[in-house]
Design a protein around this motif. Structure first.
Motif, mmCIF file in Angstrom:
data_model
loop_
_atom_site.group_PDB
_atom_site.id
_atom_site.type_symbol
_atom_site.label_atom_id
_atom_site.label_comp_id
_atom_site.label_asym_id
_atom_site.label_seq_id
_atom_site.Cartn_x
_atom_site.Cartn_y
_atom_site.Cartn_z
ATOM 1 N N MET A 1 0.859 -1.191 0.000
ATOM 2 C CA MET A 1 0.000 0.000 0.000
ATOM 3 C C MET A 1 0.897 1.243 0.000
ATOM 4 O O MET A 1 1.755 1.416 0.846
ATOM 5 N N SER A 2 0.697 2.108 -1.015
ATOM 6 C CA SER A 2 1.546 3.298 -1.141
ATOM 7 C C SER A 2 0.940 4.459 -0.387
ATOM 8 O O SER A 2 -0.271 4.597 -0.297
ATOM 9 N N HIS A 3 1.841 5.292 0.155
ATOM 10 C CA HIS A 3 1.408 6.481 0.874
ATOM 11 C C HIS A 3 1.899 7.713 0.128
ATOM 12 O O HIS A 3 3.096 7.828 -0.166
ATOM 13 N N GLU A 4 0.971 8.603 -0.198
ATOM 14 C CA GLU A 4 1.338 9.840 -0.899
ATOM 15 C C GLU A 4 1.989 10.814 0.084
ATOM 16 O O GLU A 4 1.506 11.037 1.188
ATOM 17 N N ILE A 5 3.134 11.347 -0.317
ATOM 18 C CA ILE A 5 3.857 12.284 0.534
ATOM 19 C C ILE A 5 3.268 13.678 0.360
ATOM 20 O O ILE A 5 3.171 14.196 -0.760
ATOM 21 N N VAL A 6 2.853 14.283 1.467
ATOM 22 C CA VAL A 6 2.260 15.623 1.424
ATOM 23 C C VAL A 6 3.363 16.652 1.650
ATOM 24 O O VAL A 6 4.111 16.546 2.640
ATOM 25 N N PRO A 7 3.522 17.639 0.759
ATOM 26 C CA PRO A 7 4.589 18.634 0.930
ATOM 27 C C PRO A 7 4.417 19.431 2.212
ATOM 28 O O PRO A 7 3.304 19.652 2.700
ATOM 29 N N VAL A 8 5.547 19.870 2.754
ATOM 30 C CA VAL A 8 5.561 20.697 3.956
ATOM 31 C C VAL A 8 6.000 22.104 3.560
ATOM 32 O O VAL A 8 6.939 22.273 2.785
ATOM 33 N N VAL A 9 5.309 23.126 4.071
ATOM 34 C CA VAL A 9 5.635 24.508 3.730
ATOM 35 C C VAL A 9 5.942 25.296 4.998
ATOM 36 O O VAL A 9 5.473 24.966 6.086
ATOM 37 N N ASP A 10 6.748 26.326 4.809
ATOM 38 C CA ASP A 10 7.101 27.235 5.895
ATOM 39 C C ASP A 10 6.315 28.532 5.695
ATOM 40 O O ASP A 10 6.604 29.300 4.782
ATOM 41 N N LEU A 11 5.312 28.763 6.490
ATOM 42 C CA LEU A 11 4.464 29.945 6.325
ATOM 43 C C LEU A 11 5.158 31.220 6.794
ATOM 44 O O LEU A 11 4.790 32.312 6.370
ATOM 45 N N ILE A 12 6.144 31.076 7.668
ATOM 46 C CA ILE A 12 6.784 32.269 8.231
ATOM 47 C C ILE A 12 7.441 33.107 7.131
ATOM 48 O O ILE A 12 7.388 34.328 7.140
#
Length: 546
Positions: A1-12
């Protein structure tokens, strides 16, 4: 079962556009602890601390109409952005982590900002400063923008000052019967200019700091890609004014040195004049034009610069010809007005749908009358002429200075003169001149020498009652209100056909046509001047000596 990687963002460190935040009610953002950070095409990117919250994504998609793509950000950062949004609800762009912008409501809508004129800095000749102040505060003279197709207006926070500012610009343009709105960014300011009766006038100057929020708001309303700032884009805003009136804004963005310039062409179907008898034709010219379009086949060409009223003339001709037993097809770029009973096709060069390819398809659709938006090249000209010679009435436009030079333009494209002579029924050139304001019209005098140089005879000079507008509140002190069309109608009779075949010059064709009774643009303008409709200055502005 594959897991989609969700991007991480820096809001600062990210700049968040106020127009995107305004797509979704603040209470929904607070409820799900999310914040929209970018939009590309039909996809809205939203930062969340819980990417598994599919209910939030579904609700945002329902509210905005966009596909929602989730990215991950720290919850504290999102709350900080929402906190700033609450605190800085009157600003344009929100800088997460940077506190509030150095711009509050007073600065956004005030008179000055860092020494630059503000929103209320109007040219007094246009209208009173107080008029626009009323618009900003919401007193919009009983005019209300009601959303028709653009989801963002339905769900936007209409109390936001940038939205209020943009709406007020659109409303004021509608009230002033403007044909075009120009939003032009410069190094230290943004100009807003209106084209009224064919003449551009600067209406106000905005501080450079709110350039991006204003442009982003307009691009979102036009369904343009707000992330793309390097390439030109075209879009459309479709709104209702109250309950009965519809207004379209044709929007074009163009990258310039200091940002994107946006030009909006206002298309008001309620003001579209389709009665040919009210366009401004002299009776003989109107009769000649109507006879030409009612021929069973052939080609009628309308020529003039952009904004000279060619589309109105052609639509009026189509309205005259439109009936249930006639198949009318148009190839337009863009389609400006929707006409019942007429099959209109929007050109799309990016997929190969141009005038030439559309014409080929039209000929397989059993047409009676074909309108080609513009003849730009040999291929389009050749197919149009062949259609005109095989039993179809073809209407089209070109960009030339007068009617006789249209023949030379087609020859320069590569069309054989005998084909032009065989296919063409009539060529019409036109201009729009500002009409003297009826409320402040008064008599004036000009020297006989000036009028003689204009081309008037002694008898015409003696009979002329020259008028000028002194300026009043009705015409915003300009002396002009509305416009009147000037027409040069050249019917292609057998003698002119023969001259075309043997390669006559534009001047030779003009001399022969005038000898046969054609009024040139200058002659048509002089008739309007002696009738008290246009001024001498306007004649010199829009026409050239014969």
């Amino acid at each position: 079962m594959s897991h989609e990687i969700v991007p991480v963002v820096d809001l600062i460190s990210r700049e968040i556009d106020r127009a995107l935040v305004n797509l979704i009610p603040l209470k929904i953002l607070r409820k799900h602890v999310v914040v929209p950070i970018s939009r590309r095409g039909s996809t809205l990117t939203v930062a969340t601390s819980d990417p598994t919250n599919i209910f939030a994504a579904d609700e945002l998609k329902f509210i905005t109409g966009y596909n929602v793509e989730l990215v991950v950000a720290r919850k504290e950062e999102i709350e900080q952005v929402l906190g700033i949004t609450r605190k800085d609800s009157e600003s344009g762009i929100v800088h997460a982590g940077a506190g509030v912008l150095d711009m509050d409501m007073e600065e956004v809508l005030g008179d000055t900002l860092d020494g630059e004129p503000g929103v209320d800095d109007f040219d007094e000749d246009a209208f009173e400063v107080g008029d626009f102040g009323d618009l900003i505060s919401g007193a919009i003279d009983d005019v209300e923008l009601v959303e028709q197709e653009d989801d963002d207006i339905l769900h936007a926070n209409v109390d936001a000052p940038i939205i209020k500012l943009v709406n007020s610009i659109l409303i004021k343009a509608i009230q002033m019967k403007v044909s075009d709105i120009h939003i032009e960014p410069f190094e230290r300011a943004v100009w807003v200019r209106f084209r009224v009766d064919g003449v551009l006038k600067r209406i106000m100057q905005l501080p450079a700091q709110i350039k991006n929020p204003v442009l982003s708001r307009l691009k979102i309303m036009s369904h343009l890609d707000i992330a793309e700032r390097r390439l030109p884009q075209d879009g459309r805003i479709k709104l209702k004014i109250g309950k009965k009136r519809e207004m379209d804004f044709r929007v074009s963005s163009l990258p310039t040195l200091f940002g994107e310039k946006i030009v909006m062409r206002l298309l008001d179907k309620s003001n579209l004049q389709l009665d040919m008898t009210r366009l401004g034709f002299d009776p003989p010219a109107l009769e000649l034009f109507k006879t030409a379009i009612h021929e069973p086949w052939g080609m009628v060409l309308v020529t003039g610069p952009t904004g000279s009223g060619k589309t109105t003339t052609l639509y009026s001709a189509l309205a005259e010809l439109n009936s249930e037993d006639t198949n009318i097809m148009t190839a337009e770029d863009p389609v400006e007005y929707n006409l019942l009973g007429i099959n209109q096709v929007q050109m799309a060069e990016n997929i190969g749908l141009n005038f030439a390819s559309a014409l080929r398809s039209f000929l397989r659709q059993d047409p009676d009358i074909i309108l080609v938006g513009e003849i730009r090249d040999f291929e389009t000209a050749e197919i149009s002429i062949k259609a005109a010679l095989t039993g179809h009435m073809v209407l089209s436009t070109l960009h030339t200075n007068d009617a006789p030079s249209t023949v030379n333009r087609l020859v320069n494209m590569g069309v054989e003169p005998f084909l032009i002579a065989s296919a063409t029924n009539l060529i019409l050139a036109q201009r729009l001149a500002r009409r003297i304001c009826a409320e402040c019209k008064k008599r004036t005098k000009e020297s006989e020498k000036v009028l003689e140089k204009l081309g008037m005879s002694i008898a015409e000079i003696q009979q002329a009652e020259l008028m000028i507008g002194s300026g009043c509140s009705v015409c915003n002190e300009t002396g002009y209100k509305g416009r009147v069309a000037l027409y040069e109608v050249m019917g292609i009779d057998p003698e002119l056909k023969e001259m075309i075949i043997y390669g006559a010059t534009a001047n030779e064709l003009k001399e022969k046509a005038v000898e046969k009774g054609m009024d040139t643009l200058r002659m048509a303008a002089i008739k309007k001047m002696t009738a008290g409709e246009v001024s001498l200055q306007e004649i010199l502005r829009v026409t050239k000596a014969d």
